[in-house]
Enzyme design. Sequence first.
Site, mmCIF file in Angstrom:
data_model
loop_
_atom_site.group_PDB
_atom_site.id
_atom_site.type_symbol
_atom_site.label_atom_id
_atom_site.label_comp_id
_atom_site.label_asym_id
_atom_site.label_seq_id
_atom_site.Cartn_x
_atom_site.Cartn_y
_atom_site.Cartn_z
ATOM 1 N N HIS A 1 0.799 -1.232 0.000
ATOM 2 C CA HIS A 1 0.000 0.000 0.000
ATOM 3 C C HIS A 1 0.824 1.271 0.000
ATOM 4 O O HIS A 1 0.253 2.360 0.177
ATOM 5 C CB HIS A 1 -0.918 0.039 1.217
ATOM 6 C CG HIS A 1 -1.986 -1.001 1.216
ATOM 7 N ND1 HIS A 1 -3.250 -0.774 0.710
ATOM 8 C CD2 HIS A 1 -1.968 -2.278 1.620
ATOM 9 C CE1 HIS A 1 -3.969 -1.875 0.841
ATOM 10 N NE2 HIS A 1 -3.211 -2.806 1.396
ATOM 11 N N LYS B 1 -8.044 13.963 4.690
ATOM 12 C CA LYS B 1 -7.207 12.763 4.640
ATOM 13 C C LYS B 1 -6.232 12.864 5.803
ATOM 14 O O LYS B 1 -6.170 13.899 6.476
ATOM 15 C CB LYS B 1 -6.451 12.674 3.317
ATOM 16 C CG LYS B 1 -5.744 13.995 2.935
ATOM 17 C CD LYS B 1 -5.008 13.895 1.618
ATOM 18 C CE LYS B 1 -5.886 14.039 0.391
ATOM 19 N NZ LYS B 1 -6.125 12.814 -0.360
ATOM 20 N N ARG B 2 -5.444 11.806 6.057
ATOM 21 C CA ARG B 2 -4.433 11.919 7.091
ATOM 22 C C ARG B 2 -3.464 13.055 6.778
ATOM 23 O O ARG B 2 -3.224 13.364 5.599
ATOM 24 C CB ARG B 2 -3.665 10.599 7.217
ATOM 25 C CG ARG B 2 -4.429 9.536 7.967
ATOM 26 C CD ARG B 2 -4.851 9.979 9.339
ATOM 27 N NE ARG B 2 -3.719 10.112 10.234
ATOM 28 C CZ ARG B 2 -3.281 9.169 11.052
ATOM 29 N NH1 ARG B 2 -3.914 8.010 11.116
ATOM 30 N NH2 ARG B 2 -2.241 9.369 11.834
ATOM 31 N N LYS C 1 1.269 14.343 1.296
ATOM 32 C CA LYS C 1 -0.078 14.682 0.830
ATOM 33 C C LYS C 1 -0.242 16.190 0.590
ATOM 34 O O LYS C 1 -1.213 16.644 0.020
ATOM 35 C CB LYS C 1 -1.123 14.186 1.826
ATOM 36 C CG LYS C 1 -1.151 12.654 1.952
ATOM 37 C CD LYS C 1 -2.159 12.196 2.992
ATOM 38 C CE LYS C 1 -2.106 10.702 3.296
ATOM 39 N NZ LYS C 1 -2.758 9.871 2.262
ATOM 40 N N THR D 1 -8.254 6.817 -1.900
ATOM 41 C CA THR D 1 -9.618 6.328 -2.072
ATOM 42 C C THR D 1 -10.615 7.459 -1.803
ATOM 43 O O THR D 1 -11.736 7.432 -2.308
ATOM 44 C CB THR D 1 -9.922 5.137 -1.125
ATOM 45 O OG1 THR D 1 -9.409 5.447 0.177
ATOM 46 C CG2 THR D 1 -9.267 3.871 -1.639
ATOM 47 N N LYS E 1 -14.350 8.747 -3.556
ATOM 48 C CA LYS E 1 -15.574 9.087 -2.820
ATOM 49 C C LYS E 1 -16.079 10.478 -3.237
ATOM 50 O O LYS E 1 -17.283 10.701 -3.396
ATOM 51 C CB LYS E 1 -15.317 9.030 -1.306
ATOM 52 C CG LYS E 1 -14.980 7.606 -0.837
ATOM 53 C CD LYS E 1 -14.322 7.541 0.539
ATOM 54 C CE LYS E 1 -13.670 6.177 0.747
ATOM 55 N NZ LYS E 1 -12.756 6.117 1.906
HETATM 56 C C1 26W Z 1 3.879 0.605 10.044
HETATM 57 C C2 26W Z 1 3.138 1.866 10.009
HETATM 58 C C3 26W Z 1 2.241 1.957 8.852
HETATM 59 C C4 26W Z 1 0.904 2.116 9.079
HETATM 60 C C5 26W Z 1 0.053 2.203 8.009
HETATM 61 C C6 26W Z 1 2.737 1.883 7.583
HETATM 62 C C7 26W Z 1 1.892 1.976 6.532
HETATM 63 C C8 26W Z 1 0.558 2.138 6.727
HETATM 64 C C9 26W Z 1 -0.383 2.184 5.558
HETATM 65 C C10 26W Z 1 0.231 1.505 4.381
HETATM 66 C C11 26W Z 1 -0.784 3.547 5.226
HETATM 67 C C12 26W Z 1 -1.962 3.579 4.319
HETATM 68 O O1 26W Z 1 -3.081 3.634 4.771
HETATM 69 N N1 26W Z 1 -1.737 3.569 3.004
HETATM 70 C C13 26W Z 1 -2.779 3.912 2.070
HETATM 71 O O2 26W Z 1 -3.448 2.769 1.601
HETATM 72 C C14 26W Z 1 -4.565 3.132 0.807
HETATM 73 C C15 26W Z 1 -5.312 1.868 0.456
HETATM 74 O O3 26W Z 1 -4.595 1.105 -0.468
HETATM 75 C C16 26W Z 1 -4.127 3.907 -0.413
HETATM 76 O O4 26W Z 1 -5.261 4.329 -1.111
HETATM 77 C C17 26W Z 1 -3.285 5.118 0.003
HETATM 78 O O5 26W Z 1 -2.756 5.739 -1.140
HETATM 79 C C18 26W Z 1 -2.166 4.687 0.924
HETATM 80 O O6 26W Z 1 -1.476 5.814 1.428
#
Ligand code: 26W
Length: 818
Positions: A356, A545-546, A551, A653, A657
């Site tokens: 992701h 968004k976060r 971003k 995503t 929306k």
């Molecule tokens: C280990 C800490 C950590 C926590 C969460 C590392 C990485 C994450 C996620 C990968 C962050 C995340 O939510 N990524 C998002 O995933 C979405 C679903 O596929 C994508 O639409 C977003 O672009 C992506 O940032």
Amino acid sequence: MNTKFDKEEFKQAMIYALKSKYRKKLEDATPQEIFQAVAYAVKDIIVDEWIATHKQYDKQDVKLVYYMSMEFLMGRALGNNMINLMAYDDIKEALEKMGLDLNVIEDQEPDAALGNGGLGRLAACFLDSLATLGYPAYGCGIRYRYGMFRQKIENGYQVEVPDEWLVNGNPFEVRRSEYSTEVKFGGYVEEIWEGGRQHFIQRGYQSVMAVPYDLPIVGYGNNVVNTLRIWDAQPINLFNLDSFDKGDYQKAVEQENLAKNICEVLYPNDNHTAGKELRLKQQYFFISASVQRAVKKYKMHHGDMRRFHEKNSFQLNDTHPTVAVPELMRILIDEEGLTWDEAWEVTTKTCAYTNHTIMSEALEKWPIDLFKRLLPRVYQIVDEINRRFVEQIRRMYPGNESKVANMAILYNGQVRMAYMAIAGSFSVNGVAKLHTEILKNQELRDFYEMTPWKFNNKTNGITQRRFLLHGNPLLAKWVTEKIGTDAWITDLPKIEGLAKFAEDPQAQKEFNEIKYQNKLRLAKYIKENNGIDVDPNSIFDVQVKRLHEYKRQLLNILHVMYLYSRLKDDPNLDMVPRTFIFGAKAAAGYKRAKLTIKLINSVAEVVNNDPSIQGKIKVVFIEEYRVSNAEIIFAAADVSEQISTASKEASGTGNMKFMLNGALTLGTMDGANVEIVEEVGIENAFIFGMSADEVIGYEKNGGYNPMDIFNNDQTIRRILMQLINGYFSPQNPELFRDIYDSLLNTKSSDRADTYFILKDFWSYADAQRRIDQAYRNREWWTKAAILNVAHSGKFSSDRTIEEYVKDIWHLDKIKVEV
Ligand code: 26W
């Protein structure tokens, strides 16, 4: 309409719930108690279908997918469950007859915020689609006692407050203690010979009892109810032993603490790993419990563990659940007696991995020492997986040790989880076309070269049941009327039927009226929650968004500062009034992100209170952005800000929306924006900025020098100076120094402006100018908005799930009659 729904029966179920749970009559119940009672009555309907679904699984001897994820960002369940039971309107009416307002009742439910952002919400959308399409599936996760922190804004700063989402109890969950299972940590491995083979026995460990709680996942109108199984940790009760010596007592206390801590809280980091031991414990805890259960379930009806993969797929949602690879190996070898080769064959045909993110800070790596100490037997298996994998690399690339350095699972004292996920899976997918290409050609190039057949793309999607049908009832009803069918609810491409109304004056009028009503609804929410008046006739320009540097919320607010400076120079500047709306949580330890929130609020404070600009700009920071208010926000948006540095946002995503709700995208060619533009046409979006290739090109050459821009561009210089001259923070002119430095690198050793904010600034400002011009032509804008809705068909998570099923999971649909 649900033909089986009976209003009187529903009312009785509710009254009974109030009586037995609270010893109360309807007229004495609080709103929270009424919510609980309604939820219990809805659950009553669900449970019959839930049981029937699982009977059908057994009867058809189905293949199952286990969606393994540390995060499920479910939001509220009540409204969605009622919708998927096709009983929303009936229940609403039944409640009205009792003098109750469903909206008020829905607002009593806390969000299940067991996730950070995109990855967690995607998992929730996938569960909705799996159930709706009739595919047998489990979500497997953790029942965090505290989910994502609640955000308060105090004096412009983010303050984190614990999210006590379970205080009133969760009416939909069912505790399934009969499926409890032990998970072991620490100790050492004893190797013994017995029966002509080697056995590995973990000794001196601490353990906890994993207790599952099941949540129903209701499919839309098909009687299918799947399960989200989230695990809680309980101490194993050593105090009950008849006698225990001092050592046992000590151990009992330690185990109790271990159990208390494991499920305490969701790590609120998005795209950044903190490498905390407790997080690895969480990972192994829910994975070990889930894999043990999956194996037990399989064995109830099947004898041959070598065919486990024929009935089970494990989808690993990012690297967080990767320990499933060695854990399945451990169970197959140590407990089921398979040989290494047999076990590896099964494991690599069961596991599939979704990536992701390409952000390097997000790549999980665990120190070997920690991993070994916590999971001694699992580590031995990881070590052997690595040994064989390195052997394979050397066979393929003799003498090329750089390949080993680039791909080994154990390297530099660390376990590289992504590499283990790739080695242990038969499928590796990215989440949008561009993202998958970047994985293949840049980030995971060596792995792609070695095993190209593993790599595939699955562009993300969203569920239209929540983000249109529930979140935007006015538009949903209108779509159905216009295209003459509600088939879009389970077949989103049907929404294309709207395209022919894009230029129809009557349809345009209706569409605009709906958008206006939704803007009023959001304005009311903002007034109630933020105390700010916004003008529903202004352009609602939204970035939710976060909060993360990549971003680029900073680009957005710098542009607001620029617009404000222009208005100060020329109060009569001709511009369409604009409301800039932000919503974002920053990871609690991410200082710069938190300072960006403060900057947005400081700019808001000045701009919103300056009568000289005649209300032409308003800035609003919506506190506590989450799934439930997101539904209201998307419905009201005119402009969707998707402005990440190209190549950094894997998919996004939120962008989908917004599109579904008729907002126009202001974005870079990043993530799924690329595919949105492909669907709707570039003329119906506002695209700007560097391409992913350009960004990657600069990065390979050590970045660029933003000082050149600063020195030669008076306008940009003026805006940036406002960060350090107290323009927005008169009490503390130095307040935003860190942000200034991040752009210009005056002190730090990091590269400056890593996210190309200054480099993209004018291109962004120009896109914003085009929006201002375009909005004045109401016919054009409305047409483009309708076309966005009409061309959003590809972005249903139903499509995404069908692709996973066809290419990866190979599931059969079930049919449930009740
Ligand atoms: C280990 C800490 C950590 C926590 C969460 C590392 C990485 C994450 C996620 C990968 C962050 C995340 O939510 N990524 C998002 O995933 C979405 C679903 O596929 C994508 O639409 C977003 O672009 C992506 O940032």
